[in-house]
Design an enzyme around this catalytic site. Sequence first.
Site: not given
Length: 449
Positions: A256, A180, A373
């Site tokens: 995450h 990711e 992010c």
Amino acid sequence: MSNTTAPTTAEVNFDGLIGPTHNYAGLAPGNLASRSHRREPSHPRAAARQGLAKMARLRSLGVPQAVLPPQPRPNLGLLRRLGFSGDDATVLEAAQKQSPHLLATAMSSSSMWTANAATVCPSADADDRRVHFTPANLVTSLHRASETDVTAMLLRRIFHDPRFFVHHDAVPSSTDMGDEGAANHTRFCDTFDAPGVQLFVYGSDSRGDDGSGPKRFVARQSKAAGEAIARLHRLDPDRVVFAKQNPRAIDAGVFHNDVIAVGHRQLLLCHEQAFAQPDRVIEDLRRTTNDTIRVVQVPEQRVSLDDAVATYLFNSQIVTTETDQTVLVAPEDCRQHSGVNALLGELVEDNTFDRVEFVDLRESMDNGGGPACLRLRVVLTPDELASVASGVLLTDELVIQLENWIDRHYRESLTAADLADPVLMKESYQALDELTDLLRLGAIYDFQR
């Protein structure tokens, strides 16, 4: 800040521009904010404006800032691969009737969260002294996995000089090689041009699965992928640390690592529940950094996991300003939460941070992403930065141009029913066609060819 380049090696933030089809489809399992706002009306113009304002704020602090363009939406190629046929309008109409979920997948603007775009390691850390990029395979969700090829193309176009940059293929897409990107990777260093220590955080390890993983949500990042990237990027094994996420945190919505920990230079700010074995992680980091790292752990008694996820405290950005101040760029939600705001005040008082800057990212937050992010950090020397496609580097002029571009092309609001509108498709393609001229990237999307 009047210059677009830094005189010394610097950490440049490449933020994803939020696309014209920004919508709330709730496509990401484990992302509680995304799921809780599912099918609510979104506000693409406000979303893009908020993201751009955050970039401009960082640039005003002297932090080098650049932009990455959105991916082309709708992703008609994906829909056709899934069996929808006919002209473009027919494909959209059929997808809406037969599978609204797949239509939303093809319209997702999740590429805005460029912390998931790739893992990047600077030239100071690689034994060939080049910057290495590996795009994330994002295998756990279709709407993200379909971004990988375009992400790789964009990175190759922007970082195009082989003297300075190496581009790897994504690691093979499989459940035991889930990757990711930079959301699970942090680099620690004294100065940006000095060799650093790389922290790879993972949630799953297929070779050592003892049944102690998360029970509610899937662990998205694998240890095997991090190990492969460390090899591909030619890192010194003695300067690499692997840390397992706490399964309890994953089940609380920490999909995450950047939802529960943030690092910058020689500082790690994390929740005490971030890692499965926090004492070992801290010991490894102290050993590999020669005991220069400062670790600030926030006790759960002070900020619960639920409040950490709700406010995105740890999805803040830590930046070094042009006056060498350490600033935390935090979501407005942190100021509105009395307990978190009080903690931030204490972190300023004890000189962990010189100050805290709050940013309004409501549209991104409601879709499951905060300040960290939205950015991909790329450490670049002056020569490396000079070789980057210059049109993506943020300037005062480009900020104004992008503000006007957003206002011309983005809708004020968008609902699930609007996603099949062929007019929206035309609006999106027209906006992106104009954007590639603004960023001086040329024709990069399939629909432009």
